[in-house]
Scaffold this motif. Sequence first.
Motif, PDB file in Angstrom:
ATOM      1  N   PRO A   1       0.878  -1.292  -0.169  1.00 43.47           N
ATOM      2  CA  PRO A   1      -0.138  -0.011  -0.069  1.00 43.47           C
ATOM      3  C   PRO A   1       1.013   1.222  -0.047  1.00 43.47           C
ATOM      4  O   PRO A   1       1.814   1.410   0.758  1.00 43.47           O
ATOM      5  N   GLY A   2       0.505   2.426  -0.836  1.00 48.97           N
ATOM      6  CA  GLY A   2       1.138   3.395  -0.834  1.00 48.97           C
ATOM      7  C   GLY A   2       2.433   3.483  -1.804  1.00 48.97           C
ATOM      8  O   GLY A   2       2.778   4.526  -2.237  1.00 48.97           O
ATOM      9  N   ALA A   3       3.083   2.352  -2.167  1.00 53.26           N
ATOM     10  CA  ALA A   3       4.403   2.317  -2.421  1.00 53.26           C
ATOM     11  C   ALA A   3       4.477   2.689  -3.886  1.00 53.26           C
ATOM     12  O   ALA A   3       5.223   3.690  -4.389  1.00 53.26           O
ATOM     13  N   LEU A   4       3.231   2.548  -4.970  1.00 52.83           N
ATOM     14  CA  LEU A   4       3.225   2.995  -6.178  1.00 52.83           C
ATOM     15  C   LEU A   4       3.021   4.359  -6.121  1.00 52.83           C
ATOM     16  O   LEU A   4       3.502   5.129  -7.277  1.00 52.83           O
ATOM     17  N   GLU A   5       2.094   4.896  -5.262  1.00 54.69           N
ATOM     18  CA  GLU A   5       1.931   6.421  -5.380  1.00 54.69           C
ATOM     19  C   GLU A   5       2.973   7.093  -5.123  1.00 54.69           C
ATOM     20  O   GLU A   5       3.475   8.222  -5.841  1.00 54.69           O
ATOM     21  N   VAL A   6       3.880   6.695  -4.096  1.00 56.07           N
ATOM     22  CA  VAL A   6       5.295   7.360  -3.848  1.00 56.07           C
ATOM     23  C   VAL A   6       6.021   7.185  -5.046  1.00 56.07           C
ATOM     24  O   VAL A   6       6.657   8.324  -5.482  1.00 56.07           O
ATOM     25  N   ALA A   7       6.238   6.116  -5.645  1.00 50.99           N
ATOM     26  CA  ALA A   7       7.127   6.039  -6.566  1.00 50.99           C
ATOM     27  C   ALA A   7       6.617   6.680  -7.916  1.00 50.99           C
ATOM     28  O   ALA A   7       7.374   7.411  -8.593  1.00 50.99           O
TER      29      ALA A   7
ATOM     30  N   GLY B   1       5.139   9.755  -7.714  1.00 46.80           N
ATOM     31  CA  GLY B   1       5.631  10.975  -7.251  1.00 46.80           C
ATOM     32  C   GLY B   1       7.035  11.114  -7.422  1.00 46.80           C
ATOM     33  O   GLY B   1       7.485  12.244  -7.731  1.00 46.80           O
ATOM     34  N   LEU B   2       7.765  10.383  -7.076  1.00 47.08           N
ATOM     35  CA  LEU B   2       9.248  10.286  -7.308  1.00 47.08           C
ATOM     36  C   LEU B   2       9.728  10.336  -8.681  1.00 47.08           C
ATOM     37  O   LEU B   2      10.646  11.124  -9.436  1.00 47.08           O
ATOM     38  N   SER B   3       8.931   9.824  -9.689  1.00 42.17           N
ATOM     39  CA  SER B   3       9.129   9.646 -11.067  1.00 42.17           C
ATOM     40  C   SER B   3       9.010  10.871 -11.576  1.00 42.17           C
ATOM     41  O   SER B   3       9.884  11.322 -12.518  1.00 42.17           O
ATOM     42  N   ARG B   4       7.897  11.617 -11.352  1.00 44.44           N
ATOM     43  CA  ARG B   4       7.689  13.105 -11.842  1.00 44.44           C
ATOM     44  C   ARG B   4       8.540  13.799 -11.304  1.00 44.44           C
ATOM     45  O   ARG B   4       9.149  14.809 -12.039  1.00 44.44           O
TER      46      ARG B   4
ATOM     47  N   LEU C   1      14.099   0.928  -1.264  1.00 43.32           N
ATOM     48  CA  LEU C   1      13.774   1.634  -0.331  1.00 43.32           C
ATOM     49  C   LEU C   1      12.499   1.043   0.357  1.00 43.32           C
ATOM     50  O   LEU C   1      11.640   0.469  -0.465  1.00 43.32           O
ATOM     51  N   GLU C   2      12.217   1.017   1.444  1.00 41.86           N
ATOM     52  CA  GLU C   2      11.092   0.693   2.291  1.00 41.86           C
ATOM     53  C   GLU C   2      10.510   1.781   3.115  1.00 41.86           C
ATOM     54  O   GLU C   2      11.309   2.285   3.882  1.00 41.86           O
ATOM     55  N   ILE C   3       9.298   1.842   3.181  1.00 43.64           N
ATOM     56  CA  ILE C   3       8.587   2.975   3.609  1.00 43.64           C
ATOM     57  C   ILE C   3       7.327   2.377   4.415  1.00 43.64           C
ATOM     58  O   ILE C   3       6.498   1.828   3.989  1.00 43.64           O
ATOM     59  N   ARG C   4       7.203   2.880   5.704  1.00 39.64           N
ATOM     60  CA  ARG C   4       6.304   2.421   6.506  1.00 39.64           C
ATOM     61  C   ARG C   4       4.918   2.828   6.115  1.00 39.64           C
ATOM     62  O   ARG C   4       4.600   3.985   5.824  1.00 39.64           O
ATOM     63  N   ASN C   5       4.034   1.766   5.756  1.00 33.22           N
ATOM     64  CA  ASN C   5       2.801   1.952   5.177  1.00 33.22           C
ATOM     65  C   ASN C   5       1.740   2.915   5.872  1.00 33.22           C
ATOM     66  O   ASN C   5       0.768   3.506   4.998  1.00 33.22           O
ATOM     67  N   ASP C   6       1.773   3.177   7.277  1.00 33.62           N
ATOM     68  CA  ASP C   6       0.974   3.988   7.702  1.00 33.62           C
ATOM     69  C   ASP C   6       1.282   5.416   7.456  1.00 33.62           C
ATOM     70  O   ASP C   6       0.486   6.470   7.810  1.00 33.62           O
TER      71      ASP C   6
ATOM     72  N   ALA D   1      -3.344   9.101  -0.705  1.00 36.01           N
ATOM     73  CA  ALA D   1      -2.873   9.530  -1.718  1.00 36.01           C
ATOM     74  C   ALA D   1      -1.849  10.905  -1.271  1.00 36.01           C
ATOM     75  O   ALA D   1      -0.979  11.334  -1.841  1.00 36.01           O
ATOM     76  N   GLU D   2      -2.632  11.834  -0.622  1.00 40.74           N
ATOM     77  CA  GLU D   2      -1.856  13.047  -0.155  1.00 40.74           C
ATOM     78  C   GLU D   2      -0.487  12.728   0.533  1.00 40.74           C
ATOM     79  O   GLU D   2       0.495  13.616   0.466  1.00 40.74           O
ATOM     80  N   ALA D   3      -0.682  11.738   1.539  1.00 39.85           N
ATOM     81  CA  ALA D   3       0.204  11.473   2.672  1.00 39.85           C
ATOM     82  C   ALA D   3       1.324  10.950   1.577  1.00 39.85           C
ATOM     83  O   ALA D   3       2.516  10.930   1.808  1.00 39.85           O
ATOM     84  N   ALA D   4       1.096  10.031   0.560  1.00 41.74           N
ATOM     85  CA  ALA D   4       2.245   9.377  -0.379  1.00 41.74           C
ATOM     86  C   ALA D   4       2.991  10.566  -1.231  1.00 41.74           C
ATOM     87  O   ALA D   4       3.874  10.597  -1.422  1.00 41.74           O
ATOM     88  N   ASP D   5       1.951  11.661  -1.621  1.00 40.83           N
ATOM     89  CA  ASP D   5       2.609  12.659  -2.313  1.00 40.83           C
ATOM     90  C   ASP D   5       3.753  13.488  -1.428  1.00 40.83           C
ATOM     91  O   ASP D   5       4.541  13.971  -2.114  1.00 40.83           O
TER      92      ASP D   5
END
Length: 227
Positions: A24-30, A32-35, A189-194, A199-203
């Motif tokens: 959860p959340g990893a793809l959204e972070v990815a 955001g980083l890609s952009r 990279l590993e990010i704690r999913n909480d 979407a806002e937190a991932a961004d």
Amino acid sequence: MIPPRWGDLGLTEAQQLAHIAWDPGALEVARGLSRRLDAVLIHAPVSRLVYDCNRAPDMAGAMPARSEVHDIPGNTDISPAERLARTEAIYLPWTEGLHGLIARRIALGLRPVIVTIHSFTPVFNGKPRRVEFGVINDADAALPVAILNAARKLTRLQAELNAPYSAKDDVTHTLRVQATPYGLPNAMLEIRNDLIATAEAADAMADQLAPVLNMGLVEIQKQAKAS
């Protein structure tokens, strides 16, 4: 997440939405980083319970019969023919596509940097995890250490090296196959999913980590010039 071809693997809807099935959340972070970094993003096309693209076909975790405390009925006693079918449908197109992209960059005289993005649960087997941001290395620790140092300098995240996993847990297959043979800079990279549950937190996390990755890359470039 689980294509109709494989049904529901015997899982409830809640299980299909849980961490056992995806990060959860990893793809959204990815994304955001890609952009922010103008980086190419390649992600797994299906739930890791159908096939975990960060595992080789001979690894039990590629099509796990059990994940954390959950049995996966659809992965129990998978026949060799079914393992081959999933490997051909999911793993090979993914890994060959990534390898082709890397090989083309190398042929152009470029040295791509490979960074994989994952998330982990705040509690595992009943034990809370204090780490919030983990950086894992395969054979080469240069970039992971540089990213770790940058995270500690630029953020308030509880950042640790090789936590909550390490290469000994067989989690660096993609780095080992795609980056290490070419001597390319790489990190997991590993990010704690909480921390990335919306979407806002991932961004916001991508906002935090983009300068961290930039600083890490600048540092290893300095090291390369000095050596």
